[in-house]
Design a protein around this motif. Sequence first.
Motif, PDB file in Angstrom:
ATOM      1  N   LEU A 194       0.832  -1.209   0.000  1.00  0.00           N
ATOM      2  CA  LEU A 194       0.000   0.000   0.000  1.00  0.00           C
ATOM      3  C   LEU A 194       0.866   1.258   0.000  1.00  0.00           C
ATOM      4  O   LEU A 194       0.609   2.210  -0.753  1.00  0.00           O
ATOM      5  CB  LEU A 194      -0.932   0.000   1.215  1.00  0.00           C
ATOM      6  N   ASN A 197       2.493   2.194  -3.242  1.00  0.00           N
ATOM      7  CA  ASN A 197       1.561   2.720  -4.237  1.00  0.00           C
ATOM      8  C   ASN A 197       0.796   3.943  -3.721  1.00  0.00           C
ATOM      9  O   ASN A 197      -0.237   4.311  -4.290  1.00  0.00           O
ATOM     10  CB  ASN A 197       0.574   1.623  -4.649  1.00  0.00           C
ATOM     11  N   ASN A 198       1.335   4.542  -2.633  1.00  0.00           N
ATOM     12  CA  ASN A 198       0.743   5.763  -2.053  1.00  0.00           C
ATOM     13  C   ASN A 198      -0.730   5.566  -1.695  1.00  0.00           C
ATOM     14  O   ASN A 198      -1.575   6.432  -1.955  1.00  0.00           O
ATOM     15  CB  ASN A 198       0.885   6.940  -3.028  1.00  0.00           C
ATOM     16  N   ARG A 199      -1.025   4.418  -1.080  1.00  0.00           N
ATOM     17  CA  ARG A 199      -2.384   4.123  -0.649  1.00  0.00           C
ATOM     18  C   ARG A 199      -2.423   3.970   0.861  1.00  0.00           C
ATOM     19  O   ARG A 199      -1.433   3.611   1.488  1.00  0.00           O
ATOM     20  CB  ARG A 199      -2.907   2.853  -1.327  1.00  0.00           C
ATOM     21  N   THR A 200      -3.592   4.205   1.437  1.00  0.00           N
ATOM     22  CA  THR A 200      -3.751   4.137   2.889  1.00  0.00           C
ATOM     23  C   THR A 200      -4.336   2.791   3.307  1.00  0.00           C
ATOM     24  O   THR A 200      -4.748   1.984   2.462  1.00  0.00           O
ATOM     25  CB  THR A 200      -4.686   5.256   3.384  1.00  0.00           C
ATOM     26  N   SER A 203      -7.696   1.841   1.901  1.00  0.00           N
ATOM     27  CA  SER A 203      -7.814   1.698   0.456  1.00  0.00           C
ATOM     28  C   SER A 203      -8.532   0.401   0.104  1.00  0.00           C
ATOM     29  O   SER A 203      -8.425  -0.602   0.812  1.00  0.00           O
ATOM     30  CB  SER A 203      -6.416   1.691  -0.187  1.00  0.00           C
ATOM     31  N   ARG A 204      -9.267   0.423  -1.006  1.00  0.00           N
ATOM     32  CA  ARG A 204      -9.952  -0.806  -1.449  1.00  0.00           C
ATOM     33  C   ARG A 204      -8.953  -1.860  -1.911  1.00  0.00           C
ATOM     34  O   ARG A 204      -9.325  -3.009  -2.165  1.00  0.00           O
ATOM     35  CB  ARG A 204     -10.947  -0.486  -2.553  1.00  0.00           C
ATOM     36  N   TYR A 205      -7.691  -1.492  -2.013  1.00  0.00           N
ATOM     37  CA  TYR A 205      -6.646  -2.426  -2.406  1.00  0.00           C
ATOM     38  C   TYR A 205      -5.995  -3.110  -1.205  1.00  0.00           C
ATOM     39  O   TYR A 205      -5.019  -3.841  -1.366  1.00  0.00           O
ATOM     40  CB  TYR A 205      -5.577  -1.720  -3.230  1.00  0.00           C
ATOM     41  N   ASN A 206      -6.520  -2.864  -0.015  1.00  0.00           N
ATOM     42  CA  ASN A 206      -6.009  -3.521   1.189  1.00  0.00           C
ATOM     43  C   ASN A 206      -6.595  -4.935   1.238  1.00  0.00           C
ATOM     44  O   ASN A 206      -7.599  -5.200   1.887  1.00  0.00           O
ATOM     45  CB  ASN A 206      -6.404  -2.730   2.437  1.00  0.00           C
TER      46      ASN A 206
END
Length: 345
Positions: A194, A197-200, A203-206
């Motif tokens: 995460l 890719n500069n996501r928290t 994020s829905r990518y967690n």
Amino acid sequence: MKDLKYLFALSIPLSAFIGLLLKGGWLFFTPVYAFVFIPIVEHFLSASTENFSKETKEKRAVSRFFDWMLYANVPIVFGLLILSFYVVSTVNLSSIELVGLVVSIGMVLTTNGINVAHELGHRQESRERFLSKALLLPCLYMHFYIEHNHSHHLNAATKEDPATARYNQTLYSFWITSTVRQYFSAWKVQMKLLKNNNRTFFSRYNDVFWYVIIQFAYLLCVYISFGALGLSVAIAAGVVSFLFLETVNYIEHYGLLRLKNASGRYERVQKIHSWNSNHVVGRIILYELTRHSDHHYKSSKKYQVLESHEESPILPYGYPTSMVLAMIPPLWFGIMNKRVPANMI
């Protein structure tokens, strides 16, 4: 016709189905079949170190038959699960029968669930990766997908790898250290992905967070559909499945360590860093997982083209027998410790 031998990999779910059908003592048919009958057969059958020719490997690598053998496990596994939930919710089983049912279904979830998920998880096609995660769902081990692919293959045969058993570590200690450390390792890998890719966290990518939600939803559906007993069986079978998985992890890398070079970095994974087994029955039932050295040496190779290598350390027995021995630490240490290379201890 020779390739049809892989249909024998479905004998574990078939044995569980027979147990569910006949009930009583037959609910223990699966563990007896796997840990008594198969070891006896393997004792009398010679191990095979034969490898395919280059031309044959190329043909097998693209044959869809081997892929469909894996895909078939999805309806089989979930069908057996639903049947087992139906049985416990409609039939008054004794406590010992419930134990047999849980162990049998847990074994199916290991051999035809996690093991197949492991193979599909190394594939590049998104639909195969989806099936991998689906098979991990009832095992309550969906984080395995991330931890195995992003951590285990990088750190195998090192002290940093939760799934590598230390020299003289008992199986029961390993069950605790491996399951706990792998779970936190999966979160660590996820947070790193995460961040890169500069996501928290939200994020829905967690993916690991979603695995928790999806597994909870699965258990909730089981509870609503089959009651508290069905839920208990779902949880217990899931736990049994990942403990059997960790038993396999234990025998695959026990005591083997990669050495560090002059720069302080570990040497790359070689064919000497996993225990191999060429016992034919175990190879077929586990879709060639027992040729584990070659799998780690080149994880992109499909199961049907994995090879045996002379330099790979060899388990003296097949996987089923080795798993039983691992459950008796003094016997395991007496047999295996002298086989661990001295420079790895």
